[in-house]
Enzyme design. Sequence first.
Site, PDB file in Angstrom:
ATOM      1  N   LYS A  44       1.102  -1.095  -0.120  1.00 12.46           N
ATOM      2  CA  LYS A  44      -0.318   0.305   0.216  1.00 12.46           C
ATOM      3  C   LYS A  44       0.870   0.993   0.229  1.00 12.46           C
ATOM      4  O   LYS A  44       2.080   1.154   0.875  1.00 12.46           O
ATOM      5  CB  LYS A  44      -0.691   0.198   0.881  1.00 12.46           C
ATOM      6  CG  LYS A  44      -1.980   1.357   1.343  1.00 12.46           C
ATOM      7  CD  LYS A  44      -2.975   1.045   2.141  1.00 12.46           C
ATOM      8  CE  LYS A  44      -3.682   2.588   2.308  1.00 12.46           C
ATOM      9  NZ  LYS A  44      -2.901   3.773   1.923  1.00 12.46           N
ATOM     10  N   ASP A  46       2.108   5.295   0.376  1.00 13.07           N
ATOM     11  CA  ASP A  46       2.377   6.423   0.719  1.00 13.07           C
ATOM     12  C   ASP A  46       1.949   7.466   0.414  1.00 13.07           C
ATOM     13  O   ASP A  46       3.056   8.231   0.366  1.00 13.07           O
ATOM     14  CB  ASP A  46       2.160   6.215   2.031  1.00 13.07           C
ATOM     15  CG  ASP A  46       2.038   7.869   3.087  1.00 13.07           C
ATOM     16  OD1 ASP A  46       1.162   7.745   3.214  1.00 13.07           O
ATOM     17  OD2 ASP A  46       2.611   7.824   3.978  1.00 13.07           O
ATOM     18  N   GLU A 185       2.396   1.461   6.221  1.00 12.77           N
ATOM     19  CA  GLU A 185       1.808   1.430   5.392  1.00 12.77           C
ATOM     20  C   GLU A 185       0.856   0.541   6.123  1.00 12.77           C
ATOM     21  O   GLU A 185      -0.482   0.516   6.498  1.00 12.77           O
ATOM     22  CB  GLU A 185       1.513   2.413   4.281  1.00 12.77           C
ATOM     23  CG  GLU A 185      -0.722   3.466   5.135  1.00 12.77           C
ATOM     24  CD  GLU A 185      -0.928   4.416   3.679  1.00 12.77           C
ATOM     25  OE1 GLU A 185      -1.992   4.808   4.406  1.00 12.77           O
ATOM     26  OE2 GLU A 185      -0.158   4.626   3.455  1.00 12.77           O
TER      27      GLU A 185
END
Length: 328
Positions: A44, A46, A185
């Site tokens: 994921k 950021d 994240e």
Amino acid sequence: MAKASSKKPRDIAPIDPMPARVDPCLATLVDKPPKGPDWAYEVKWDGYRIAVHIEPSRVRILTRGGYDWTGKFPSIADDARRLAVKTAILDGEAVVLDDNGRSDFGLLQRALGRLPSVVEAGAIVFYAFDLLYLDGRDLRRLPLRERRQLLEPLVAGREGAIRLSEEVQADGDEFFRVACAHGLEGIIAKHVEKPYRSGRGEWWQKITCKRRDSFVVVGFEPSTVPGHLGRLLLAARQGEDLVYVGGCGTGWSHELSRELRSLLGGMATKTPAVSLRRKGAVFVEPVLVAEVEYRAWTDDGKLRHASFKGIRGSADEARIFEVVPTSK
């Protein structure tokens, strides 16, 4: 006997009009990764979600909200012109990597010029994770597995401004554990047999190491250190209204504290955007949106252990947290 056509399948396939804009597919937040052979996982990132539109005479870079930010990402636009395509729409995330190779939202903001920085715009990298359109074909109807097969030859192995967001076939729980251990994240899980659908759905799921959302800055409390920030006051949307959800007093450096204090001081207003009385608070126009990391919600709908991560943008650009939970 008729001579066989030498045209490639892509050349003779029906031509689909190129969309001017595609609302992005958004991941649903879940507590743990889904299991099964039909799920693949990615890091994921950021950063800022963007779509790179490669057209015959130009390149456009659009934000999730449809804003044209081509001028903010010159290195990505230049690299897009070098891809071996005539027309394409790439979906992905613009990020700046720290010294450990992790995406850092604060560094990205500084590279975009929102705050003073030595980070240049050329440090921004676009990690492509989906291909929505290619040389006259709308690919959104295809399953993710086939879209990735078309995407990977275009961007895999590149070290420029456009790179491939690697897909991992692994145990979701283990991949999530490793991602969190490395300070990432979180992860994204995607169903490889599903087509691309705009909006939020269950076919893309996100699992975060900590919760993270965007909130409107409605005021601040000055620090005991003159000229510095003590605490940000935050709000979420509830219908057409803004509701106070608490504040955060950590997450900024000494220098950034002073910069934010100066920025917000110029937005002061005597009319609070939320129903709140707080001695010593300075209320501001509700135009800035802060990215905030937090652990949970209190029973009365306030953020628990909130930490500032950056200014996401203005209230008309960013998606603001829309529901105030009563308990979490």
